[in-house]
Structures are given as structure tokens and as C-alpha cells.
Design a protein around this motif. Structure first.
Motif, PDB file in Angstrom:
ATOM      1  N   VAL A  52       0.381  -1.451  -0.102  1.00 37.28           N
ATOM      2  CA  VAL A  52      -0.255  -0.263  -0.463  1.00 37.28           C
ATOM      3  C   VAL A  52       1.530   1.958   0.528  1.00 37.28           C
ATOM      4  O   VAL A  52       2.361   1.599   0.641  1.00 37.28           O
ATOM      5  CB  VAL A  52      -0.733   0.067   1.014  1.00 37.28           C
ATOM      6  CG1 VAL A  52      -1.865   1.268   1.118  1.00 37.28           C
ATOM      7  CG2 VAL A  52      -1.842  -1.454   1.020  1.00 37.28           C
ATOM      8  N   VAL A  53       0.822   2.323  -1.024  1.00 39.85           N
ATOM      9  CA  VAL A  53       1.566   3.257  -1.765  1.00 39.85           C
ATOM     10  C   VAL A  53       0.196   4.361  -0.607  1.00 39.85           C
ATOM     11  O   VAL A  53      -0.272   4.761  -1.525  1.00 39.85           O
ATOM     12  CB  VAL A  53       1.983   3.339  -2.626  1.00 39.85           C
ATOM     13  CG1 VAL A  53       2.978   4.563  -2.376  1.00 39.85           C
ATOM     14  CG2 VAL A  53       3.580   2.601  -3.000  1.00 39.85           C
ATOM     15  N   ASN A  75      -8.671   8.644  -6.579  1.00 34.65           N
ATOM     16  CA  ASN A  75      -8.313   8.536  -5.170  1.00 34.65           C
ATOM     17  C   ASN A  75      -7.807   6.766  -4.916  1.00 34.65           C
ATOM     18  O   ASN A  75      -6.872   7.294  -3.966  1.00 34.65           O
ATOM     19  CB  ASN A  75      -9.968   8.222  -4.764  1.00 34.65           C
ATOM     20  CG  ASN A  75     -10.547   7.166  -5.137  1.00 34.65           C
ATOM     21  OD1 ASN A  75     -10.555   6.339  -6.931  1.00 34.65           O
ATOM     22  ND2 ASN A  75     -11.905   7.707  -4.777  1.00 34.65           N
ATOM     23  N   VAL A  76      -8.549   6.288  -5.909  1.00 36.93           N
ATOM     24  CA  VAL A  76      -7.456   4.662  -5.546  1.00 36.93           C
ATOM     25  C   VAL A  76      -7.200   4.180  -6.925  1.00 36.93           C
ATOM     26  O   VAL A  76      -7.285   4.289  -7.974  1.00 36.93           O
ATOM     27  CB  VAL A  76      -7.925   3.848  -4.816  1.00 36.93           C
ATOM     28  CG1 VAL A  76      -9.328   3.315  -5.593  1.00 36.93           C
ATOM     29  CG2 VAL A  76      -7.312   2.750  -4.044  1.00 36.93           C
ATOM     30  N   LEU A  77      -5.650   3.687  -7.014  1.00 39.74           N
ATOM     31  CA  LEU A  77      -4.818   3.224  -8.229  1.00 39.74           C
ATOM     32  C   LEU A  77      -4.979   1.433  -7.186  1.00 39.74           C
ATOM     33  O   LEU A  77      -4.220   1.268  -6.667  1.00 39.74           O
ATOM     34  CB  LEU A  77      -4.127   3.457  -9.026  1.00 39.74           C
ATOM     35  CG  LEU A  77      -4.163   4.420  -9.249  1.00 39.74           C
ATOM     36  CD1 LEU A  77      -3.125   5.411 -10.334  1.00 39.74           C
ATOM     37  CD2 LEU A  77      -5.494   4.536 -11.056  1.00 39.74           C
ATOM     38  N   SER A  78      -4.944   0.341  -8.475  1.00 39.47           N
ATOM     39  CA  SER A  78      -4.682  -1.298  -7.797  1.00 39.47           C
ATOM     40  C   SER A  78      -4.164  -1.241  -8.640  1.00 39.47           C
ATOM     41  O   SER A  78      -4.819  -1.367 -10.330  1.00 39.47           O
ATOM     42  CB  SER A  78      -5.790  -1.734  -7.048  1.00 39.47           C
ATOM     43  OG  SER A  78      -6.671  -1.136  -6.779  1.00 39.47           O
ATOM     44  N   TYR A  79      -2.966  -2.512  -8.881  1.00 43.05           N
ATOM     45  CA  TYR A  79      -2.014  -2.707  -9.951  1.00 43.05           C
ATOM     46  C   TYR A  79      -2.264  -4.709  -9.547  1.00 43.05           C
ATOM     47  O   TYR A  79      -1.025  -4.746  -8.406  1.00 43.05           O
ATOM     48  CB  TYR A  79      -0.869  -2.363  -9.450  1.00 43.05           C
ATOM     49  CG  TYR A  79      -0.862  -1.084  -9.978  1.00 43.05           C
ATOM     50  CD1 TYR A  79      -0.594  -0.308 -11.287  1.00 43.05           C
ATOM     51  CD2 TYR A  79      -0.742   0.445  -8.953  1.00 43.05           C
ATOM     52  CE1 TYR A  79      -1.026   0.734 -11.666  1.00 43.05           C
ATOM     53  CE2 TYR A  79      -0.899   1.167  -9.705  1.00 43.05           C
ATOM     54  CZ  TYR A  79      -1.079   1.281 -10.966  1.00 43.05           C
ATOM     55  OH  TYR A  79      -1.133   2.962 -10.774  1.00 43.05           O
ATOM     56  N   PRO A  80      -2.935  -5.378  -9.569  1.00 40.86           N
ATOM     57  CA  PRO A  80      -2.744  -6.740  -9.487  1.00 40.86           C
ATOM     58  C   PRO A  80      -1.856  -7.118 -10.285  1.00 40.86           C
ATOM     59  O   PRO A  80      -1.447  -7.480 -10.377  1.00 40.86           O
ATOM     60  CB  PRO A  80      -3.992  -7.477 -10.178  1.00 40.86           C
ATOM     61  CG  PRO A  80      -5.386  -5.743 -10.435  1.00 40.86           C
ATOM     62  CD  PRO A  80      -4.206  -5.096 -10.876  1.00 40.86           C
ATOM     63  N   ASP A  89      -0.406  -3.881  -5.783  1.00 44.05           N
ATOM     64  CA  ASP A  89      -0.131  -2.946  -5.252  1.00 44.05           C
ATOM     65  C   ASP A  89      -1.772  -1.784  -5.295  1.00 44.05           C
ATOM     66  O   ASP A  89      -2.278  -2.185  -5.747  1.00 44.05           O
ATOM     67  CB  ASP A  89       0.452  -2.440  -5.756  1.00 44.05           C
ATOM     68  CG  ASP A  89       2.418  -2.864  -5.753  1.00 44.05           C
ATOM     69  OD1 ASP A  89       2.534  -3.397  -4.801  1.00 44.05           O
ATOM     70  OD2 ASP A  89       2.801  -2.509  -7.545  1.00 44.05           O
ATOM     71  N   ILE A  90      -1.816  -1.398  -4.195  1.00 47.32           N
ATOM     72  CA  ILE A  90      -3.157  -0.336  -4.249  1.00 47.32           C
ATOM     73  C   ILE A  90      -2.085   1.351  -3.683  1.00 47.32           C
ATOM     74  O   ILE A  90      -1.619   1.151  -2.876  1.00 47.32           O
ATOM     75  CB  ILE A  90      -3.442  -0.548  -2.905  1.00 47.32           C
ATOM     76  CG1 ILE A  90      -4.422  -1.683  -3.225  1.00 47.32           C
ATOM     77  CG2 ILE A  90      -4.766   0.506  -2.782  1.00 47.32           C
ATOM     78  CD1 ILE A  90      -5.296  -2.800  -2.081  1.00 47.32           C
ATOM     79  N   HIS A 118     -11.910  -0.682  -1.771  1.00 49.71           N
ATOM     80  CA  HIS A 118     -12.308  -1.356  -3.254  1.00 49.71           C
ATOM     81  C   HIS A 118     -10.867  -1.685  -3.754  1.00 49.71           C
ATOM     82  O   HIS A 118     -10.358  -2.299  -4.140  1.00 49.71           O
ATOM     83  CB  HIS A 118     -12.709   0.207  -3.504  1.00 49.71           C
ATOM     84  CG  HIS A 118     -12.576   0.652  -4.159  1.00 49.71           C
ATOM     85  ND1 HIS A 118     -14.733   0.075  -5.444  1.00 49.71           N
ATOM     86  CD2 HIS A 118     -11.897   0.540  -5.742  1.00 49.71           C
ATOM     87  CE1 HIS A 118     -14.618   0.255  -6.383  1.00 49.71           C
ATOM     88  NE2 HIS A 118     -13.130   0.669  -6.833  1.00 49.71           N
ATOM     89  N   GLY A 119      -9.751  -1.352  -4.069  1.00 48.34           N
ATOM     90  CA  GLY A 119      -8.458  -1.883  -4.141  1.00 48.34           C
ATOM     91  C   GLY A 119      -8.210  -2.781  -4.398  1.00 48.34           C
ATOM     92  O   GLY A 119      -7.804  -3.456  -4.527  1.00 48.34           O
TER      93      GLY A 119
END
Length: 163
Positions: A52-53, A75-80, A89-90, A118-119
Motif C-alpha cells: 500500500v502506497v 482516489n485509488v489505483l490498484s495493480y494486481p 499494489d494499492i 475497493h482496491g
């Protein structure tokens, strides 16, 4: 709840101290994975990992443009990641989260937990590109947040009683 190790990197922004955030993050991530019915795709009992960054609008705007082709902060980005111990990464943007929390009359930490949930759901394969997917994802978010004592983020804000 599933066993998950959370690596936290505070890059920028006016975030609360990690010691204040970590317990909430652990509960939110665990509840999200449990609501999703997630099971580790690997053997050996190794805990899953999520990075989590915590950053600011400027940094997330650069990522948003580079990875999604969209200008401006989100607001949020997710990298599966591919199946394995590292789920992905979130990245969360403090100013955007804070502004959204104020605008929607929610507590900052409740909104933070919602976007972390959500992420996490994105990391385990959920999306909201079409309405049925969005409804499923919102249901899981509500379930996870209720499990940790946070009100429905999609409900109307409570109006204080007047006397």
C-alpha cells in the motif's frame, strides 16, 4: 480472516501516523478478502502480501496518466499481480480522499477504509466496468465494511436530528 501481510510506504501527503492506520488497514484488507471469498492460490501457508502506497494528488495523477491514460488525480489505483503471495499494489491519494470525505460528510478514516477495501477487491479480480459488476463489487464493499463497523458508503449521510 485471511492472513495478509501489508507493506506500507508513505511517499507524500498529510497521512495519519502508520501506527494509527495499520490496525484499520489490517481489518479492512482481511474483511475485503473474506467478503470476496478469496483463498490463497498457493500452498504452504505463506501469508499473502499487499503493498500500500500512501501518496498525494501529484504522484497519483502521474500514475493515472501513465497507466490509465487519464489526466488528473484519482482516489485509488490498484495493480494486481499474477497469482501468488503478492496480490499487488494499492496506491491512495490523501488530498483526493480527504476532499471526498468532506464532500460526502464521511469520516476520513472510514472513507480510507472503503477505498482500501475497493482496491483489494480489484486485486482479487473484481471490477465495475459494467453495471452488474459494479453492483456485485458494491455489495462486497458493504459487507466488508459492515464487518469492521463502518456504515454503508453508498447510503445517504445521516442527518442530525433537530429538536
Amino acid at each position: 480472516m485471511p492472513t495478509v501481510r501489508i507493506e506500507i510506504a508513505v511517499e507524500a501527503g498529510d497521512w495519519p501516523p502508520e501506527a494509527a492506520l495499520r490496525p484499520l488497514m489490517e481489518r479492512a484488507v482481511g474483511a475485503a478478502l473474506q467478503a470476496a471469498g478469496w483463498q490463497p492460490p498457493f500452498a504452504g501457508g505463506e501469508p499473502a502480501e499487499i503493498s500500500v502506497v500512501l501518496t498525494d494528488d501529484a504522484a497519483i495523477a502521474r500514475l493515472n496518466e501513465a497507466w490509465r491514460g487519464k489526466k488528473g488525480p484519482t482516489n485509488v489505483l490498484s495493480y494486481p499481480q499474477p497469482p501468488g503471495p503478492l496480490l499487488g499494489d494499492i496506491v491512495l491519494a490523501e488530498e483526493t480522499l480527504r476532499g471526498e470525505a468532506i464532500a460526502s460528510e464521511k469520516e476520513f478514516l472510514d472513507h480510507f477504509a472503503h477505498l482500501l477495501v475497493h482496491g483489494c477487491l480489484h486485486l482479487v479480480g473484481f471490477d465495475h466496468q459494467i453495471e452488474t459488476e459494479a453492483e456485485e463489487m458494491e455489495t462486497l464493499e458493504r459487507q466488508a465494511l459492515a464487518q469492521i463497523g463502518i456504515a454503508d458508503p453508498y447510503g445517504e449521510p445521516e442527518v442530525p436530528a433537530t429538536r
